[in-house]
Enzyme design. Structure first.
Site: not given
Ligand code: NAI
Length: 333
Positions: A124, A171, A228
């Protein structure tokens, strides 16, 4: 005692919902002197800056602020005032508690999730460059320092708020180095909190479980971009961005906010739902130690929404912002 708090009304529906919020805070009995400041488009027009120096000075001095939404141009124009504020004040925690009001979303009754989002790095951060025309790269930077800091916040939050479990979302099966480091840091921090359960979940499974089985989650901690996206998914469970509070926290300053946008389509029409900013103000009062006032506000908001007679059109009602605010003030007794 009088608290001096920085108030950023923001753009679009911002001024209307902030006016509603200030009325509710006044009715809670907490004495606040609002230090009103400009940011975003309005600030750009009058000072030439999106985040003027006076605003930063006010937040540094008052150490607590609350903001309405700020319009940000898409794909061009100035950098988001929100991102600039987070960076300038090192507001490294994005906090999004989602408690479902059962009368509003019966299918998700019992959901009570807190998303703790790392606010300063990760994908981000937008570290992008063009390698050759037609090929761009976006860097995902994860550091031990920022990850341990956010994980420590998540565990401390869990401990001080009677929470039982922290789940790290990742992940690391694919991004073995970056998300691998994120997990290593979370595990190290978890080992210092034997009283709080700790587990891990891969983000795609987490997204599915949040829809299928959301009551299994308690506190979720994750890097910036995942936060987010998943914090908005959680808001969706509760009924949308109009009904959940948010905060950006650092060691020296706390900025509470309505997480929805400036809603230009309904600005100035007395149609905006003031719930998000009012619940953010309740979070702010908890941060200041005014727990009773915060509880009074939260209970009143829940009552008004549960009754569904005086709610705004986005919640299926016909009331205006002012009428819904009147009902909340009245419900506070
Ligand atoms: P938006 O959240 O402003 O609007 C999306 C839809 O939700 C619209 O139909 C709007 O009417 C509705 N909505 C939003 N808040 C509402 C409320 N309190 N009550 C009733 N309805 C509400 O998102 P959009 O259209 O993507 O963004 C508009 C502007 O807001 C953009 O410039 C964007 O950059 C900015 N924005 C600012 C944020 C912030 O300052 N925290 C967050 C998200 C967007």
């Amino acid at each position: 005692m009088t608290y001096r708090i920085t108030l950023l009304p923001g753009d679009g529906i911002g001024p209307e919902i902030c006016e509603a919020m200030a009325r509710v805070v006044a009715a809670s009995g907490v004495d606040v002197e609002w230090d009103r400041q400009l940011a975003g488009t309005a600030a750009l027009a009058s000072t030439g800056e999106v985040v003027p120096a006076a605003l930063l000075e006010s937040l540094r001095k008052n150490r607590v602020g609350i903001k309405g939404p700020i319009t940000t141009p898409i794909g061009k124009g100035f950098t988001s005032a929100n991102v600039t504020l987070r960076k300038a004040l090192d507001l490294y925690v994005g906090l999004r508690p989602t408690r479902v009001i059962p009368e509003l979303r019966p299918e998700f009754a019992g959901v009570d999730i807190v998303v703790v989002r790392e606010n300063t790095e990760g994908l981000y951060a937008g570290l992008e460059h063009t390698i050759v025309p037609g090929v761009v790269a976006s860097l995902k930077v994860i550091t031990e320092r920022a990850t341990k800091r956010i994980a420590t916040f998540a565990f401390e939050y869990a401990r001080t708020h009677g929470r039982k479990k922290v789940t790290a979302v990742h992940k690391a099966n694919i991004m073995k180095l970056s998300d691998g480091l994120f997990l290593d840091c979370c595990r190290q921090v978890a080992s210092r909190y034997p009283d709080i359960a700790y587990d891990e979940i891969i983000i795609d499974n987490c997204a599915m479980q949040l829809v299928m089985n959301p009551t299994r989650f308690d506190v979720l901690v994750m890097e910036n971009f995942y936060g987010d996206v998943l914090s908005d998914l959680c808001a969706g469970l509760a009924g949308g961005l109009g009904v959940v509070p948010g905060a950006n926290l650092g060691d020296d300053c706390a900025l509470f906010e309505a997480v929805h946008g400036s809603a230009p389509d309904i600005a100035g029409q007395d149609r905006a739902n003031p719930t998000a900013i009012i619940l953010s103000a309740a979070l702010m009062l908890r941060h200041l130690g005014e727990t009773r006032a915060a509880e009074r506000i939260e209970t009143a908001v829940h009552r008004v929404i549960a009754a569904r007679t005086t709610v705004t059109p986005d919640l299926g009602g016909t009331a205006g912002t002012r009428a819904m605010t009147d009902a909340i003030v009245q419900a506070m007794g």
